[in-house]
Design a protein around this motif. Sequence first.
Motif, mmCIF file in Angstrom:
data_model
loop_
_atom_site.group_PDB
_atom_site.id
_atom_site.type_symbol
_atom_site.label_atom_id
_atom_site.label_comp_id
_atom_site.label_asym_id
_atom_site.label_seq_id
_atom_site.Cartn_x
_atom_site.Cartn_y
_atom_site.Cartn_z
ATOM 1 N N ALA A 51 0.836 -1.203 0.000
ATOM 2 C CA ALA A 51 0.000 0.000 0.000
ATOM 3 C C ALA A 51 0.869 1.250 0.000
ATOM 4 O O ALA A 51 2.003 1.229 0.483
ATOM 5 C CB ALA A 51 -0.905 0.006 1.230
ATOM 6 N N VAL A 52 0.324 2.317 -0.532
ATOM 7 C CA VAL A 52 0.983 3.619 -0.468
ATOM 8 C C VAL A 52 0.822 4.145 0.948
ATOM 9 O O VAL A 52 -0.264 4.092 1.526
ATOM 10 C CB VAL A 52 0.334 4.604 -1.474
ATOM 11 C CG1 VAL A 52 0.938 5.987 -1.342
ATOM 12 C CG2 VAL A 52 0.480 4.084 -2.893
ATOM 13 N N ARG A 53 1.913 4.629 1.532
ATOM 14 C CA ARG A 53 1.847 5.210 2.877
ATOM 15 C C ARG A 53 1.020 6.500 2.824
ATOM 16 O O ARG A 53 1.079 7.230 1.826
ATOM 17 C CB ARG A 53 3.244 5.505 3.396
ATOM 18 C CG ARG A 53 4.084 4.256 3.598
ATOM 19 C CD ARG A 53 5.435 4.617 4.223
ATOM 20 N NE ARG A 53 6.321 3.494 4.228
ATOM 21 C CZ ARG A 53 6.304 2.505 5.121
ATOM 22 N NH1 ARG A 53 5.416 2.512 6.089
ATOM 23 N NH2 ARG A 53 7.170 1.514 5.041
ATOM 24 N N PRO A 54 0.271 6.805 3.887
ATOM 25 C CA PRO A 54 -0.577 8.004 3.880
ATOM 26 C C PRO A 54 0.196 9.301 3.620
ATOM 27 O O PRO A 54 -0.314 10.211 2.992
ATOM 28 C CB PRO A 54 -1.192 8.019 5.280
ATOM 29 C CG PRO A 54 -1.115 6.610 5.754
ATOM 30 C CD PRO A 54 0.101 6.009 5.111
ATOM 31 N N GLU A 55 1.433 9.386 4.071
ATOM 32 C CA GLU A 55 2.244 10.601 3.906
ATOM 33 C C GLU A 55 3.102 10.572 2.636
ATOM 34 O O GLU A 55 4.022 11.371 2.473
ATOM 35 C CB GLU A 55 3.146 10.799 5.133
ATOM 36 C CG GLU A 55 4.288 9.783 5.263
ATOM 37 C CD GLU A 55 3.922 8.414 5.824
ATOM 38 O OE1 GLU A 55 4.833 7.579 5.939
ATOM 39 O OE2 GLU A 55 2.736 8.159 6.136
ATOM 40 N N ALA A 56 2.785 9.679 1.734
ATOM 41 C CA ALA A 56 3.602 9.470 0.530
ATOM 42 C C ALA A 56 3.779 10.756 -0.267
ATOM 43 O O ALA A 56 2.856 11.552 -0.412
ATOM 44 C CB ALA A 56 2.972 8.400 -0.351
ATOM 45 N N THR A 90 5.936 6.834 -6.570
ATOM 46 C CA THR A 90 6.320 7.024 -5.174
ATOM 47 C C THR A 90 7.056 5.790 -4.671
ATOM 48 O O THR A 90 6.711 4.663 -5.028
ATOM 49 C CB THR A 90 5.114 7.314 -4.255
ATOM 50 O OG1 THR A 90 5.601 7.598 -2.929
ATOM 51 C CG2 THR A 90 4.126 6.153 -4.197
ATOM 52 N N ASP A 92 7.325 5.663 -1.352
ATOM 53 C CA ASP A 92 6.775 5.644 0.010
ATOM 54 C C ASP A 92 5.676 4.594 0.103
ATOM 55 O O ASP A 92 4.479 4.907 0.082
ATOM 56 C CB ASP A 92 6.226 7.030 0.380
ATOM 57 C CG ASP A 92 7.310 8.085 0.470
ATOM 58 O OD1 ASP A 92 8.454 7.733 0.813
ATOM 59 O OD2 ASP A 92 7.016 9.256 0.193
ATOM 60 N N VAL A 93 6.101 3.340 0.189
ATOM 61 C CA VAL A 93 5.150 2.230 0.227
ATOM 62 C C VAL A 93 5.423 1.327 1.425
ATOM 63 O O VAL A 93 6.537 1.254 1.932
ATOM 64 C CB VAL A 93 5.208 1.395 -1.073
ATOM 65 C CG1 VAL A 93 4.796 2.233 -2.270
ATOM 66 C CG2 VAL A 93 6.565 0.784 -1.294
ATOM 67 N N ALA A 94 4.373 0.652 1.837
ATOM 68 C CA ALA A 94 4.479 -0.385 2.864
ATOM 69 C C ALA A 94 4.275 -1.718 2.156
ATOM 70 O O ALA A 94 3.311 -1.874 1.396
ATOM 71 C CB ALA A 94 3.413 -0.179 3.934
ATOM 72 N N ASP A 95 5.188 -2.652 2.383
ATOM 73 C CA ASP A 95 5.132 -3.953 1.729
ATOM 74 C C ASP A 95 5.395 -5.021 2.778
ATOM 75 O O ASP A 95 6.474 -5.060 3.376
ATOM 76 C CB ASP A 95 6.177 -4.028 0.615
ATOM 77 C CG ASP A 95 6.181 -5.351 -0.139
ATOM 78 O OD1 ASP A 95 5.411 -6.267 0.215
ATOM 79 O OD2 ASP A 95 6.955 -5.476 -1.090
#
Length: 150
Positions: A51-56, A90, A92-95
């Motif tokens: 998912a894309v991090r909220p602050e991406a 981006t 700025d992701v969470a995996d």
Amino acid sequence: MNVTLASLSHQTGLAVLDHLERSARVPVVDGLHAQGDLIVVPLALIASAVAVRPEARWTDVPPEGVELLRGAAGGNPHTLVADPGTCRWTADVADAEGLALGIFEASAVVYLLHPEHGATGCASGAYVVRRQREHISPDWHGRTARLVAD
């Protein structure tokens, strides 16, 4: 539009190796595909794990491209190339598996260019760019997979 390896090389300034056919049209894929040590996965297929991090922070991909990864063995870059205003990227992701380099969203065809592997086109959509891994016999740490080194 008839995009060739030669036109992408000229657009980005990235030279490609001599064994590649520069005049061939670059194929466009709308699903999972790999390029050396990278794998491009439609986000919808793995949205539960990435998912894309909220602050991406997003970056518009310029015509000369954005380097996504430089290959470990040869030092050649994997470069995402797009027409102005058609793609953003981006990192700025969470995996959950720690393999994602980032996500790109494209409203038109974009291209992934590599000096040794050539190029592939990605149809419009959202994609995750991940490192590839391969299964191995267990090593002395008990690991059964390693990152593909390109």
